[in-house]
Design an enzyme around this catalytic site. Structure first.
Site, PDB file in Angstrom:
ATOM      1  N   TYR A   1      65.508  17.670  27.585  1.00  0.00           N
ATOM      2  CA  TYR A   1      66.658  17.607  28.533  1.00  0.00           C
ATOM      3  C   TYR A   1      67.056  18.591  29.228  1.00  0.00           C
ATOM      4  CZ  TYR A   1      71.581  15.765  29.209  1.00  0.00           C
ATOM      5  OH  TYR A   1      72.833  16.134  29.078  1.00  0.00           O
TER       6      TYR A   1
ATOM      7  N   LYS B   1      67.359  18.578  33.170  1.00  0.00           N
ATOM      8  CA  LYS B   1      68.595  19.414  34.331  1.00  0.00           C
ATOM      9  C   LYS B   1      69.035  20.183  34.754  1.00  0.00           C
ATOM     10  CE  LYS B   1      70.964  16.569  32.782  1.00  0.00           C
ATOM     11  NZ  LYS B   1      71.693  14.948  33.110  1.00  0.00           N
TER      12      LYS B   1
END
Ligand code: NAP
Length: 247
Positions: free
Chosen positions: A155, A159
């Protein structure tokens, strides 16, 4: 005159949570909204809510990670709406786990949705933006992309990648009247964070100076600012909306 009067916005992941909040905020601000989500029932429901606010809405079920589906959706959206002014790349997922146990599948799912999805959707509209010499691209990143997090290597990478992508797009398209910015939310109360246990939430709360978790509205307001005429000179930025967690 409302700030987004008669603008047309595309919001991915609009079926729930932050995406839904942005779709409704934009509609209140005068925009017509294309609601994209994986699940047809979710995007259709939010499109109905947009219509309830007196704006036009379109609902599409698209997997943002599927290049053929995104390309077809981009063409359909432009054919149906005539133009797009604002793109919000919000669709995102988590598949948390420590690196030692993280499967390639969990890595790929997160990177494909959160980063590749934003690339594919942006590509679908970039020519139209360049041709019309205007456009607002808003990518929903995360504070995790700025600071990393144990158990979220996939993740965080997605990002952080999205932030680098945003800055590059801002540099490529600035001269064409197109801005690209990222919002980095902290902890926002949605389905995504509802699964976290109470002890972890208590720990997190201690690290948030304003002393509360964020709400969908907080992110929607930031997106409205970046989409509005007043933000014309803001590009390549990461707007952190996290109650002061990262500073
Ligand atoms: P959420 O409540 O889980 O909603 C996610 C939305 O994305 C849903 O509408 C879902 O569609 C859609 N989606 C997921 N995968 C998709 C795919 N492959 N194709 C199309 N749509 C897809 O999540 P959220 O909390 O609102 O998060 C929205 C964004 O904010 C994400 O990018 C997330 O990483 C980011 N963010 C959230 C937080 C937070 O604390 N909540 C913090 C930082 C950043 P369906 O409805 O069809 O399942």
């Amino acid at each position: 005159m409302k700030p987004l009067e008669n603008q047309i916005a595309v919001v991915t992941g609009a079926g729930r949570g932050i995406g839904r909040g942005i779709a409704l905020k934009f509609a209140e601000a005068g925009a017509d909204v294309v609601c994209v989500s994986r699940t047809e029932a979710n995007s259709a429901k939010v499109a109905d809510e947009v219509r309830g606010l007196g704006r036009k809405a379109w609902a599409l079920a698209v997997d943002v990670a599927d290049p053929a589906a995104v390309s077809a959706a981009g063409e359909k959206i432009l054919a149906d709406t005539g133009r797009v002014d604002i793109l919000v790349n919000n669709a995102g997922v988590t598949r948390d786990g420590l690196l030692m146990r993280m499967s390639e599948e969990d890595w790929d799912t997160v990177l494909d949705t959160n980063l590749r999805g934003a690339f594919l959707f942006t590509k679908a509209f970039v020519r139209a933006f360049a041709r019309q010499r205007s456009g607002r691209i808003i990518n929903i990143a995360s504070v995790i992309g700025l600071m990393g997090n144990a158990g979220q290597a996939n993740y965080a990478a997605s990002k952080a990648g999205l932030i680098g992508f945003t800055k590059s797009v801002a540099k490529e398209l600035g001269m064409r009247g197109v801005t690209a910015n990222a919002i980095a939310p902290g902890f926002v109360e949605t389905d995504m964070t509802a699964v976290l246990n109470d002890d972890l939430k208590k720990e997190l709360l201690k690290r948030i100076p304003v002393g509360s978790f964020g709400q969908v509205e907080d992110i929607a307001h930031a997106a409205l600012f970046l989409a509005s005429p007043g933000a014309r000179y803001v590009t390549g930025q990461v707007l952190t909306v996290d109650g002061g967690m990262v500073m």
